[in-house]
Design a protein around this motif. Structure first.
Motif, mmCIF file in Angstrom:
data_model
loop_
_atom_site.group_PDB
_atom_site.id
_atom_site.type_symbol
_atom_site.label_atom_id
_atom_site.label_comp_id
_atom_site.label_asym_id
_atom_site.label_seq_id
_atom_site.Cartn_x
_atom_site.Cartn_y
_atom_site.Cartn_z
ATOM 1 N N LEU A 105 -6.469 -13.336 55.655
ATOM 2 C CA LEU A 105 -7.878 -13.502 56.145
ATOM 3 C C LEU A 105 -7.757 -14.666 56.304
ATOM 4 O O LEU A 105 -8.144 -15.777 56.966
ATOM 5 C CB LEU A 105 -8.650 -12.500 56.239
ATOM 6 N N ALA A 106 -8.475 -15.610 54.822
ATOM 7 C CA ALA A 106 -9.081 -16.853 54.347
ATOM 8 C C ALA A 106 -7.378 -17.325 55.329
ATOM 9 O O ALA A 106 -7.928 -18.810 55.277
ATOM 10 C CB ALA A 106 -8.248 -17.478 52.887
ATOM 11 N N THR A 107 -6.038 -16.879 55.387
ATOM 12 C CA THR A 107 -4.662 -18.764 55.847
ATOM 13 C C THR A 107 -4.886 -18.258 57.142
ATOM 14 O O THR A 107 -4.452 -19.337 58.036
ATOM 15 C CB THR A 107 -3.629 -18.053 54.948
ATOM 16 N N LEU A 108 -4.477 -17.319 57.556
ATOM 17 C CA LEU A 108 -4.126 -16.704 59.238
ATOM 18 C C LEU A 108 -4.955 -16.618 60.027
ATOM 19 O O LEU A 108 -5.051 -17.074 61.178
ATOM 20 C CB LEU A 108 -3.371 -15.016 59.171
ATOM 21 N N GLN A 249 -5.768 -22.362 49.793
ATOM 22 C CA GLN A 249 -7.524 -22.009 50.321
ATOM 23 C C GLN A 249 -7.725 -22.187 48.798
ATOM 24 O O GLN A 249 -8.823 -22.322 48.685
ATOM 25 C CB GLN A 249 -7.896 -20.525 51.198
ATOM 26 N N TRP A 250 -6.842 -21.398 47.973
ATOM 27 C CA TRP A 250 -7.683 -20.780 46.750
ATOM 28 C C TRP A 250 -6.895 -21.606 45.386
ATOM 29 O O TRP A 250 -7.151 -22.332 44.784
ATOM 30 C CB TRP A 250 -7.545 -19.612 46.213
ATOM 31 N N MET A 251 -5.744 -21.637 45.358
ATOM 32 C CA MET A 251 -5.198 -22.437 44.129
ATOM 33 C C MET A 251 -4.483 -23.682 44.296
ATOM 34 O O MET A 251 -4.967 -24.348 43.390
ATOM 35 C CB MET A 251 -3.613 -21.886 44.175
ATOM 36 N N GLN A 252 -4.017 -24.738 45.719
ATOM 37 C CA GLN A 252 -4.055 -25.916 45.417
ATOM 38 C C GLN A 252 -5.554 -26.600 45.228
ATOM 39 O O GLN A 252 -5.931 -27.774 44.622
ATOM 40 C CB GLN A 252 -4.067 -26.132 47.265
#
Length: 305
Positions: A105-108, A249-252
């Motif tokens: 959801l967050a990426t695509l 979204q979350w790790m980078q």
């Protein structure tokens, strides 16, 4: 107008325009005998003779001329109207139910919702956020997004976005206190943050690759979560080593901020990522097709679908 009357009248117009039965039959892709029978039935139904026929010629009767003069313009209007409808791109409408994991959801999807509703204001998109693998047909969803390796063989799947990569990460403070693992086997001596897929009783075993061979490591730790973004936040706070997708979204952001350090990268190659999938059917509804095509265009990748 009942039954086959419209088709019969079209056949009558074709005869008048072509000048004889043979050419009209070829245009209509039927045999001359069938066309002759069609006209006889039309004349019998309306009770008047429309054509004077000889072996050499075909001519309109007075009734036939009047019918042709009145019906030909109407036929042209009807055919033009049908042509316009067929050629309209249309505005897909209706409700489309899409189920997908939170990271997908967050990426695509989330970055493109504004563009989607600019293009498709008449589609109601219902998003079901679920990290578990579900039966989209049985649970009433039109389409789903999941990892390619999890798509059932009887589904149609289309790749979205680039390949994915899972990596182990820990905070600098954790590594300063407990040391850095150099091989996946070293993780057995560390406090690892485990992940249990929602709807499953099994703890996920971390997956690594050594010279083309994939293998699993069943790690141990004092924390188990059902969402990997929670594991990343816990790892950034020094609670242990997490294993998650290297996502923008979350790790980078946590890596860029110096809160997390990637580990064992040589054991973590890319693998096929997200796919949108749907059940095989004779006719895919226009709204469903619009959502699939939009997601594919918005998340283009160079890999074949």
């Amino acid at each position: 107008m009942r039954g086959s009357e419209f088709a019969d009248l079209r056949a009558f117009v074709a005869i008048v325009e072509e000048g004889n039965f043979s050419r009209a039959a070829a245009r209509l892709r039927i045999s001359p005998s069938t066309l002759s029978q069609t006209i006889r039935q039309l004349e019998a139904r309306i009770g008047v003779q429309l054509l004077n026929r000889t072996t050499r010629s075909t001519a309109l009767t007075e009734a036939g001329q009047r019918l042709f003069d009145r019906f030909k313009p109407a036929l042209g209007e009807m055919e033009a109207a049908l042509g316009e409808v067929r050629n309209l791109p249309g505005r897909p409408a209706g409700t489309v139910r899409l189920v997908l994991p939170r990271l997908a959801l967050a990426t695509l999807v989330e970055p493109h919702l504004g563009d989607f509703y600019q293009q498709f204001p008449d589609i109601t998109l219902e998003l079901g956020i679920n990290d578990a693998m579900i039966d989209i047909v049985g649970d009433g969803f039109d389409i789903g997004i999941t990892l390619g390796e999890l798509v059932e063989k009887d589904m149609i799947a289309v790749k979205l976005g680039p390949d994915l990569r899972q990596v182990a990460v820990a905070s600098p403070d954790y590594l300063a206190q407990h040391g850095r693992p150099h091989t996946p086997a070293d993780l057995l001596g560390h406090n690892c943050i485990n992940w249990r897929k929602p709807g499953s009783n099994k703890i996920y075993n971390w997956e690594f690759n050594d010279d083309g061979r994939w293998f699993n490591v069943a790690v141990n730790g004092a924390l188990i979560v059902s969402h990997r973004d929670t594991a990343l936040q816990a790892a950034a706070q020094g609670a242990g080593i997490a294993f998650a997708y290297w996502s923008s979204q979350w790790m980078q952001p946590l890596i860029d901020a110096g809160k997390l350090v990637p580990l064992l990268e040589s054991y973590s190659p890319d693998f096929p990522g997200w796919y949108v999938y749907y059940a095989r059917q004779h006719h895919t509804p226009p709204a469903v097709r619009a959502v699939i095509d939009f997601l594919r265009a918005a998340n283009r990748c160079d890999d074949p679908a």
